[in-house]
Design an enzyme around this catalytic site. Sequence first.
Site, PDB file in Angstrom:
ATOM      1  N   THR A 258      -0.193   2.639  10.383  1.00 49.59           N
ATOM      2  CA  THR A 258      -1.020   1.472  10.086  1.00 49.59           C
ATOM      3  C   THR A 258      -0.908   1.135   8.602  1.00 49.59           C
ATOM      4  O   THR A 258      -0.557   1.981   7.787  1.00 49.59           O
ATOM      5  CB  THR A 258      -2.495   1.703  10.463  1.00 49.59           C
ATOM      6  OG1 THR A 258      -3.085   2.652   9.560  1.00 49.59           O
ATOM      7  CG2 THR A 258      -2.624   2.200  11.899  1.00 49.59           C
ATOM      8  N   GLY A 259      -1.207  -0.115   8.267  1.00 45.49           N
ATOM      9  CA  GLY A 259      -1.026  -0.545   6.877  1.00 45.49           C
ATOM     10  C   GLY A 259       0.421  -0.480   6.462  1.00 45.49           C
ATOM     11  O   GLY A 259       0.747  -0.175   5.309  1.00 45.49           O
ATOM     12  N   ALA A 260       1.330  -0.807   7.398  1.00 52.26           N
ATOM     13  CA  ALA A 260       2.765  -0.597   7.162  1.00 52.26           C
ATOM     14  C   ALA A 260       3.427  -1.709   6.371  1.00 52.26           C
ATOM     15  O   ALA A 260       4.576  -1.559   5.945  1.00 52.26           O
ATOM     16  CB  ALA A 260       3.484  -0.431   8.504  1.00 52.26           C
TER      17      ALA A 260
ATOM     18  N   SER B  61       3.028  -2.875   3.396  1.00 51.50           N
ATOM     19  CA  SER B  61       3.247  -2.709   1.955  1.00 51.50           C
ATOM     20  C   SER B  61       2.861  -1.303   1.541  1.00 51.50           C
ATOM     21  O   SER B  61       2.300  -0.524   2.311  1.00 51.50           O
ATOM     22  CB  SER B  61       2.430  -3.736   1.149  1.00 51.50           C
ATOM     23  OG  SER B  61       1.041  -3.487   1.273  1.00 51.50           O
TER      24      SER B  61
ATOM     25  N   SER C 244      -7.699   9.763  -0.568  1.00 52.74           N
ATOM     26  CA  SER C 244      -7.428   9.463  -1.978  1.00 52.74           C
ATOM     27  C   SER C 244      -8.087  10.524  -2.836  1.00 52.74           C
ATOM     28  O   SER C 244      -9.056  11.177  -2.418  1.00 52.74           O
ATOM     29  CB  SER C 244      -7.980   8.085  -2.345  1.00 52.74           C
ATOM     30  OG  SER C 244      -7.984   7.894  -3.754  1.00 52.74           O
TER      31      SER C 244
ATOM     32  N   TYR D  88     -15.000   1.898  -1.503  1.00 53.20           N
ATOM     33  CA  TYR D  88     -13.722   2.594  -1.347  1.00 53.20           C
ATOM     34  C   TYR D  88     -13.900   4.096  -1.560  1.00 53.20           C
ATOM     35  O   TYR D  88     -13.388   4.913  -0.774  1.00 53.20           O
ATOM     36  CB  TYR D  88     -12.709   2.035  -2.343  1.00 53.20           C
ATOM     37  CG  TYR D  88     -11.325   2.604  -2.221  1.00 53.20           C
ATOM     38  CD1 TYR D  88     -10.464   2.173  -1.219  1.00 53.20           C
ATOM     39  CD2 TYR D  88     -10.861   3.573  -3.109  1.00 53.20           C
ATOM     40  CE1 TYR D  88      -9.182   2.696  -1.100  1.00 53.20           C
ATOM     41  CE2 TYR D  88      -9.591   4.101  -3.005  1.00 53.20           C
ATOM     42  CZ  TYR D  88      -8.748   3.661  -1.997  1.00 53.20           C
ATOM     43  OH  TYR D  88      -7.477   4.189  -1.883  1.00 53.20           O
TER      44      TYR D  88
END
Length: 330
Positions: free
Chosen positions: A11-13, A15, A141, A154
């Site tokens: 997913t989020g592929a 960029s 993260s 976030y």
Amino acid sequence: MRVRNSVVVITGASSGIGCATALRFARKGAKVVLAARRARALETLVAQCEAEGAEALAVPTDVADAEAVQRLAGRAVEHFGRIDVWVNNAAVTFFSPFLDVPLEDFRRVIDVNVMGYVHGCRAALAQMQRQGSGVVVNVSSIVGEIAQPYTSAYSMSKAAIRALGVSLRSELQLNGVDGIKVSTVLPATIDTPFFQQAGNYTGRKAVAMPPVYSPERVARRIVRLATAPRRETGVGPMGRMMAAQHRLTPGMMEAVMAVQVDKTHLSRTEPATASAGNLHRPSADGRNAAADGGWHGKSRTARRRALAGLVLLGAAKAVMARYGQRTARR
């Protein structure tokens, strides 16, 4: 598990880390299923993966939509027969003082970054339980360890992803499931278009906070986890150092992080107009499927890392001096 001929959903592929990871798996001979909101960018990435000799399938998906994620999993199984690796990577963010960000923007970050991973894990684990094997990789993260100012939603979301990984691993262990693994990746600052695409209500342009590492570095780690899963792994020496130090001296490192964000994450010279960025609609760069955001580059890496060291040192000295003043007043 061997990467060649394995089926990998990302997913989020379109960029950043997702794009770099797709290309890395493609070069290793995996069959890749690419998900993001930007259909044309996914088509471009499919062509790039096919040029590497891989089979690729684009499935435009908003991960905040649970039914859309179930359709993504269904398309992967229908097309390739199974799901061996599922990489939850899609994420959005904003930069804003906590009281200034619109609540709908705050909710959107949680919907994508937390519920999107929940939807992905539910779809992936259901299929992997039928197969009896598989690996889920959740991209968190370093701010899941040390939260930042101005990125409240976030930071919350990335801490939640770490907790989700622990909970899922515990359940799998209690159920005696050995063939399914859940790994969490904690990158430091990565050279992606993420910062240009973010919402912003600070009045200051968001830039990548040094030191900046390449998305390919994260992609290599994710591909490695497919064959040798680990509970958690950091990417970027500076991030790992800060995380370790935070466990020893949390107050000092939180203050250091705050100073570093103010000095190097938000420009002091370039203003920014208030914007929700790509929170509610995809970014407008159309067909572009780019891994990097222009923040890195070999010629600048050493300077950025040196700058980061100096900033950290300066921030630590400022924090210690402040603590010293407080102690003296007492």
